[in-house]
Design a protein around this motif. Structure first.
Motif, PDB file in Angstrom:
ATOM      1  N   ASP A  88       0.823  -1.212   0.000  1.00 34.16           N
ATOM      2  CA  ASP A  88       0.000   0.000   0.000  1.00 34.16           C
ATOM      3  C   ASP A  88       0.856   1.261   0.000  1.00 34.16           C
ATOM      4  O   ASP A  88       0.319   2.368  -0.120  1.00 34.16           O
ATOM      5  CB  ASP A  88      -0.921   0.030   1.227  1.00 34.16           C
ATOM      6  N   THR A  89       2.153   1.105   0.136  1.00 35.05           N
ATOM      7  CA  THR A  89       3.051   2.254   0.121  1.00 35.05           C
ATOM      8  C   THR A  89       2.961   2.982  -1.211  1.00 35.05           C
ATOM      9  O   THR A  89       3.114   2.374  -2.269  1.00 35.05           O
ATOM     10  CB  THR A  89       4.502   1.806   0.375  1.00 35.05           C
ATOM     11  N   ALA A  90       2.682   4.273  -1.142  1.00 31.72           N
ATOM     12  CA  ALA A  90       2.488   5.068  -2.352  1.00 31.72           C
ATOM     13  C   ALA A  90       2.230   6.519  -1.964  1.00 31.72           C
ATOM     14  O   ALA A  90       2.005   6.823  -0.794  1.00 31.72           O
ATOM     15  CB  ALA A  90       1.303   4.540  -3.159  1.00 31.72           C
ATOM     16  N   VAL A  91       2.236   7.373  -2.974  1.00 26.07           N
ATOM     17  CA  VAL A  91       1.702   8.716  -2.810  1.00 26.07           C
ATOM     18  C   VAL A  91       0.213   8.635  -3.122  1.00 26.07           C
ATOM     19  O   VAL A  91      -0.170   8.127  -4.181  1.00 26.07           O
ATOM     20  CB  VAL A  91       2.394   9.726  -3.735  1.00 26.07           C
ATOM     21  N   TYR A  92      -0.598   9.107  -2.210  1.00 29.73           N
ATOM     22  CA  TYR A  92      -2.049   9.062  -2.366  1.00 29.73           C
ATOM     23  C   TYR A  92      -2.565  10.432  -2.779  1.00 29.73           C
ATOM     24  O   TYR A  92      -2.235  11.445  -2.153  1.00 29.73           O
ATOM     25  CB  TYR A  92      -2.704   8.613  -1.059  1.00 29.73           C
ATOM     26  N   TYR A  93      -3.371  10.422  -3.826  1.00 31.62           N
ATOM     27  CA  TYR A  93      -3.908  11.644  -4.399  1.00 31.62           C
ATOM     28  C   TYR A  93      -5.423  11.690  -4.257  1.00 31.62           C
ATOM     29  O   TYR A  93      -6.114  10.713  -4.565  1.00 31.62           O
ATOM     30  CB  TYR A  93      -3.570  11.742  -5.882  1.00 31.62           C
ATOM     31  N   CYS A  94      -5.900  12.812  -3.835  1.00 29.31           N
ATOM     32  CA  CYS A  94      -7.334  13.084  -3.843  1.00 29.31           C
ATOM     33  C   CYS A  94      -7.716  13.602  -5.227  1.00 29.31           C
ATOM     34  O   CYS A  94      -6.925  14.318  -5.870  1.00 29.31           O
ATOM     35  CB  CYS A  94      -7.635  14.134  -2.781  1.00 29.31           C
ATOM     36  N   ALA A  95      -8.907  13.263  -5.671  1.00 29.74           N
ATOM     37  CA  ALA A  95      -9.369  13.705  -6.981  1.00 29.74           C
ATOM     38  C   ALA A  95     -10.849  14.043  -6.925  1.00 29.74           C
ATOM     39  O   ALA A  95     -11.588  13.492  -6.102  1.00 29.74           O
ATOM     40  CB  ALA A  95      -9.122  12.616  -8.021  1.00 29.74           C
ATOM     41  N   ALA A  96     -11.255  14.930  -7.819  1.00 33.64           N
ATOM     42  CA  ALA A  96     -12.659  15.335  -7.883  1.00 33.64           C
ATOM     43  C   ALA A  96     -13.097  15.441  -9.329  1.00 33.64           C
ATOM     44  O   ALA A  96     -12.310  15.829 -10.198  1.00 33.64           O
ATOM     45  CB  ALA A  96     -12.857  16.675  -7.172  1.00 33.64           C
ATOM     46  N   ASP A  97     -14.348  15.094  -9.563  1.00 31.68           N
ATOM     47  CA  ASP A  97     -14.892  15.184 -10.909  1.00 31.68           C
ATOM     48  C   ASP A  97     -16.277  15.802 -10.858  1.00 31.68           C
ATOM     49  O   ASP A  97     -17.071  15.465  -9.972  1.00 31.68           O
ATOM     50  CB  ASP A  97     -14.956  13.799 -11.546  1.00 31.68           C
ATOM     51  N   ARG A  98     -16.564  16.683 -11.819  1.00 28.49           N
ATOM     52  CA  ARG A  98     -17.862  17.367 -11.828  1.00 28.49           C
ATOM     53  C   ARG A  98     -19.003  16.449 -12.242  1.00 28.49           C
ATOM     54  O   ARG A  98     -20.166  16.716 -11.930  1.00 28.49           O
ATOM     55  CB  ARG A  98     -17.809  18.571 -12.762  1.00 28.49           C
ATOM     56  N   ALA A  99     -18.696  15.386 -12.927  1.00 24.59           N
ATOM     57  CA  ALA A  99     -19.736  14.449 -13.350  1.00 24.59           C
ATOM     58  C   ALA A  99     -20.187  13.611 -12.161  1.00 24.59           C
ATOM     59  O   ALA A  99     -19.494  13.493 -11.166  1.00 24.59           O
ATOM     60  CB  ALA A  99     -19.213  13.557 -14.466  1.00 24.59           C
ATOM     61  N   GLY A 100     -21.327  13.037 -12.268  1.00 22.65           N
ATOM     62  CA  GLY A 100     -21.893  12.274 -11.166  1.00 22.65           C
ATOM     63  C   GLY A 100     -21.662  10.781 -11.245  1.00 22.65           C
ATOM     64  O   GLY A 100     -22.442  10.012 -10.679  1.00 22.65           O
ATOM     65  N   SER A 101     -20.590  10.375 -11.909  1.00 18.80           N
ATOM     66  CA  SER A 101     -20.353   8.942 -12.034  1.00 18.80           C
ATOM     67  C   SER A 101     -18.936   8.577 -11.619  1.00 18.80           C
ATOM     68  O   SER A 101     -17.991   9.337 -11.831  1.00 18.80           O
ATOM     69  CB  SER A 101     -20.585   8.490 -13.475  1.00 18.80           C
ATOM     70  N   ASN A 102     -18.822   7.405 -11.035  1.00 22.37           N
ATOM     71  CA  ASN A 102     -17.489   6.915 -10.678  1.00 22.37           C
ATOM     72  C   ASN A 102     -16.645   6.692 -11.937  1.00 22.37           C
ATOM     73  O   ASN A 102     -15.437   6.912 -11.928  1.00 22.37           O
ATOM     74  CB  ASN A 102     -17.610   5.607  -9.897  1.00 22.37           C
ATOM     75  N   ALA A 103     -17.295   6.256 -13.006  1.00 23.36           N
ATOM     76  CA  ALA A 103     -16.551   5.964 -14.231  1.00 23.36           C
ATOM     77  C   ALA A 103     -15.828   7.197 -14.761  1.00 23.36           C
ATOM     78  O   ALA A 103     -14.686   7.114 -15.225  1.00 23.36           O
ATOM     79  CB  ALA A 103     -17.499   5.401 -15.287  1.00 23.36           C
ATOM     80  N   ALA A 104     -16.494   8.336 -14.692  1.00 23.17           N
ATOM     81  CA  ALA A 104     -15.869   9.576 -15.174  1.00 23.17           C
ATOM     82  C   ALA A 104     -14.659   9.929 -14.327  1.00 23.17           C
ATOM     83  O   ALA A 104     -13.624  10.361 -14.840  1.00 23.17           O
ATOM     84  CB  ALA A 104     -16.892  10.710 -15.159  1.00 23.17           C
ATOM     85  N   LEU A 105     -14.789   9.778 -13.017  1.00 22.20           N
ATOM     86  CA  LEU A 105     -13.657  10.071 -12.150  1.00 22.20           C
ATOM     87  C   LEU A 105     -12.504   9.138 -12.435  1.00 22.20           C
ATOM     88  O   LEU A 105     -11.348   9.555 -12.505  1.00 22.20           O
ATOM     89  CB  LEU A 105     -14.080   9.965 -10.679  1.00 22.20           C
ATOM     90  N   ILE A 106     -12.796   7.865 -12.572  1.00 17.55           N
ATOM     91  CA  ILE A 106     -11.735   6.885 -12.807  1.00 17.55           C
ATOM     92  C   ILE A 106     -11.059   7.141 -14.150  1.00 17.55           C
ATOM     93  O   ILE A 106      -9.851   6.977 -14.293  1.00 17.55           O
ATOM     94  CB  ILE A 106     -12.317   5.459 -12.743  1.00 17.55           C
ATOM     95  N   ARG A 107     -11.833   7.575 -15.131  1.00 17.23           N
ATOM     96  CA  ARG A 107     -11.270   7.814 -16.469  1.00 17.23           C
ATOM     97  C   ARG A 107     -10.317   9.011 -16.451  1.00 17.23           C
ATOM     98  O   ARG A 107      -9.176   8.910 -16.908  1.00 17.23           O
ATOM     99  CB  ARG A 107     -12.406   8.044 -17.465  1.00 17.23           C
ATOM    100  N   GLU A 108     -10.757  10.139 -15.927  1.00 12.82           N
ATOM    101  CA  GLU A 108      -9.901  11.331 -15.863  1.00 12.82           C
ATOM    102  C   GLU A 108     -10.567  12.393 -15.010  1.00 12.82           C
ATOM    103  O   GLU A 108     -11.423  13.133 -15.485  1.00 12.82           O
ATOM    104  CB  GLU A 108      -9.613  11.894 -17.255  1.00 12.82           C
ATOM    105  N   PRO A 109     -10.175  12.517 -13.757  1.00 15.22           N
ATOM    106  CA  PRO A 109     -10.782  13.525 -12.885  1.00 15.22           C
ATOM    107  C   PRO A 109     -10.502  14.942 -13.387  1.00 15.22           C
ATOM    108  O   PRO A 109      -9.480  15.197 -14.031  1.00 15.22           O
ATOM    109  CB  PRO A 109     -10.093  13.300 -11.535  1.00 15.22           C
ATOM    110  N   HIS A 110     -11.388  15.846 -13.038  1.00 13.22           N
ATOM    111  CA  HIS A 110     -11.167  17.249 -13.411  1.00 13.22           C
ATOM    112  C   HIS A 110     -10.115  17.903 -12.516  1.00 13.22           C
ATOM    113  O   HIS A 110      -9.427  18.822 -12.957  1.00 13.22           O
ATOM    114  CB  HIS A 110     -12.483  18.031 -13.287  1.00 13.22           C
TER     115      HIS A 110
END
Length: 122
Positions: A88-110
């Motif tokens: 689990d060692t890694a740099v962890y990044y928070c991400a946000a997407d304006r769309a209402g779907s997990n798929a959009a976030l996973i594809r490319e967060p805004h």
């Protein structure tokens, strides 16, 4: 939207950490929020997501060990990590997407945070 992560650090195998991500902006509650991670020499990978339309969604590698949650009143998303492993060692990044779907976030967060280091010692 600005995202600021905190809560990373060094922990032993089997330990726990809770990451926080504070977001600016007035429309936080409408965003899909998520966490990604990038280990040294590896591609960035999806970890978990949460949106207003469906329940939390996790990568298989963390399912049952990690919990994502959000507090819309505080514009904050959390990642509770239990039973941590060296992988689990890694740099962890928070991400946000304006769309209402997990798929959009996973594809490319805004939006992306700057990342926080999590190191799990064996």
């Amino acid at each position: 939207v600005q995202l600021v992560e905190s809560g990373g650090g060094l922990v032993q195998t089997g330990g726990s950490l809770r990451l926080s991500c504070a977001a600016s902006g007035r429309t936080f509650s409408s965003y899909t929020m998520g966490w990604f991670r990038q280990a040294p020499g590896k591609e960035r990978e999806f970890v978990a997501a949460i949106n207003r339309n469906s329940g939390p969604y996790y990568a298989d590698s963390v399912k049952g060990r990690f919990t994502i949650s959000r507090d819309n009143a505080k514009n904050t998303v959390y990642l509770r990590m239990d039973s941590l492993k060296p992988e689990d060692t890694a740099v962890y990044y928070c991400a946000a997407d304006r769309a209402g779907s997990n798929a959009a976030l996973i594809r490319e967060p805004h939006y992306w945070g700057q990342g926080t280091q999590v190191t799990v010692s064996s």
